[in-house]
Design an enzyme around this catalytic site. Structure first.
Site, short mmCIF file in Angstrom:
data_model
loop_
_atom_site.label_atom_id
_atom_site.label_comp_id
_atom_site.label_asym_id
_atom_site.label_seq_id
_atom_site.Cartn_x
_atom_site.Cartn_y
_atom_site.Cartn_z
N THR A 29 0.88 -1.03 -0.08
CA THR A 29 -0.10 -0.13 -0.08
C THR A 29 0.95 1.43 0.13
O THR A 29 1.98 1.10 0.00
CB THR A 29 -1.03 -0.10 1.27
OG1 THR A 29 -2.24 0.96 1.17
CG2 THR A 29 -0.10 0.07 2.69
N ASN A 30 0.27 2.46 -0.04
CA ASN A 30 0.95 3.66 0.03
C ASN A 30 0.51 4.38 1.34
O ASN A 30 -0.60 4.00 1.79
CB ASN A 30 0.40 4.57 -1.39
CG ASN A 30 0.96 4.05 -2.48
OD1 ASN A 30 1.62 3.07 -2.82
ND2 ASN A 30 1.05 4.89 -3.57
#
Ligand code: C5P
Length: 215
Positions: A29-30
Site C-alpha cells: 500500500t501507499n
C-alpha cells in the site's frame, strides 16, 4: 462557507491509499490517511456540489452528504471512477494510488518455507486514473496532486504538463502524511501560488474556491 460556489455542480474525488493484495492476508500500500481528500469532499459538499468520493481503505468517517464508494485496489478505483466520470464537472485525484500491483498474487495464504526461501513477487503497472479521466472527450475539470520530496516548484509544473491537466496541487514537503495540517502550491497556466500552512479543512475550502473560480 456561506457562498455556494459549487451549487449544482458534480464533483468526483479519489482519496486514500490503494491496497494491492499479495495473498488473502498480505498486501502492499501507499502512505495516505485520506484526510486531504476527505476534507476536499466535505468542502465541495459545503459549497453546494453533489460529491462522489471514491475511497481506498481509510479510518475516516464519510463527510455529511457525500456519496462514498469504497474500493481496495487501483484497478477497482479506476473502474469505479471511469463509470462515474461522464457528466462530472470536476475531478480531483487526491488518492495515493499504487503504481504497481502484484502480478502473481496468491489465492491462498503463502506459507513460510522451512528452508528460508522467500516468495518472489512480480509486478505489473496499474492504470493512471487521472490520465485516463484527463484523456476523456468532454472531460471534467481535472485537478491532480503531487507529493514531491524535492524541487517541488520544477517538478510540479513538469507533472502538470505531462498529465495534461489545468491545475496541479503540490504538497510542500513529505511530512504531511496523517497530519491535520498541510501547505500547498497551486500550479496552473498562470504560474504558481502558495496556500500557506493551515489545517487541511481550511486548505480544502481555499482549494474549492480556487477550483470554483476556474470552471
Ligand atoms: O505521477 P504521480 O503518481 O506522482 O501523480 C500523482 C497524481 O496522479 C495524483 O493526483 C494521483 O491521485 C494521480 N494518480 C492516479 N492514478 C495513478 C497514479 C496517480 O490517478 N495510477
Amino acid at each position: 462557507f456561506h457562498v455556494k460556489l459549487l451549487a449544482g455542480r458534480q464533483v468526483l474525488i479519489t482519496a486514500g491509499p490503494t491496497f494491492e493484495p499479495i495473498d488473502p492476508v498480505r498486501g502492499i500500500t501507499n502512505l495516505s490517511s485520506g484526510k486531504m481528500g476527505y476534507a476536499i469532499a466535505r468542502a465541495a459538499r459545503e459549497a453546494g456540489a453533489e460529491v462522489t468520493l471514491v475511497s481506498g481503505p481509510t479510518a475516516l468517517a464519510t463527510p455529511y452528504g457525500v456519496h462514498r464508494i469504497n474500493v481496495q485496489t487501483a484497478q477497482q478505483m479506476h473502474d469505479v471512477v471511469m463509470s462515474h466520470a461522464s457528466g462530472q464537472d470536476v475531478f480531483v485525484a487526491v488518492a495515493a494510488v499504487a503504481d504497481w500491483r502484484v502480478a502473481n498474487a496468491s489465492a491462498q495464504k503463502i506459507k513460510k518455507n522451512a528452508d528460508g526461501g522467500v516468495p518472489q513477487l512480480a509486478f505489473e503497472q496499474n492504470p493512471d486514473i487521472l490520465a485516463a479521466v484527463a484523456a476523456m472527450p468532454g472531460r471534467p475539470y481535472c485537478v491532480g496532486f503531487a507529493a514531491e520530496s524535492e524541487e517541488l516548484l520544477r517538478h510540479g509544473e513538469e507533472k502538470r504538463r505531462k498529465k495534461g491537466i489545468p491545475l496541479l496541487v503540490g504538497n510542500i514537503g513529505h511530512q504531511t502524511f496523517g497530519r491535520d495540517e498541510n501547505e500547498l502550491v497551486l500550479f496552473d497556466d498562470a504560474g504558481h501560488a502558495q496556500l500557506p500552512r493551515a489545517d487541511k479543512q481550511v486548505l480544502a475550502r481555499q482549494l474549492v474556491a480556487e477550483i470554483a473560480r476556474r470552471i
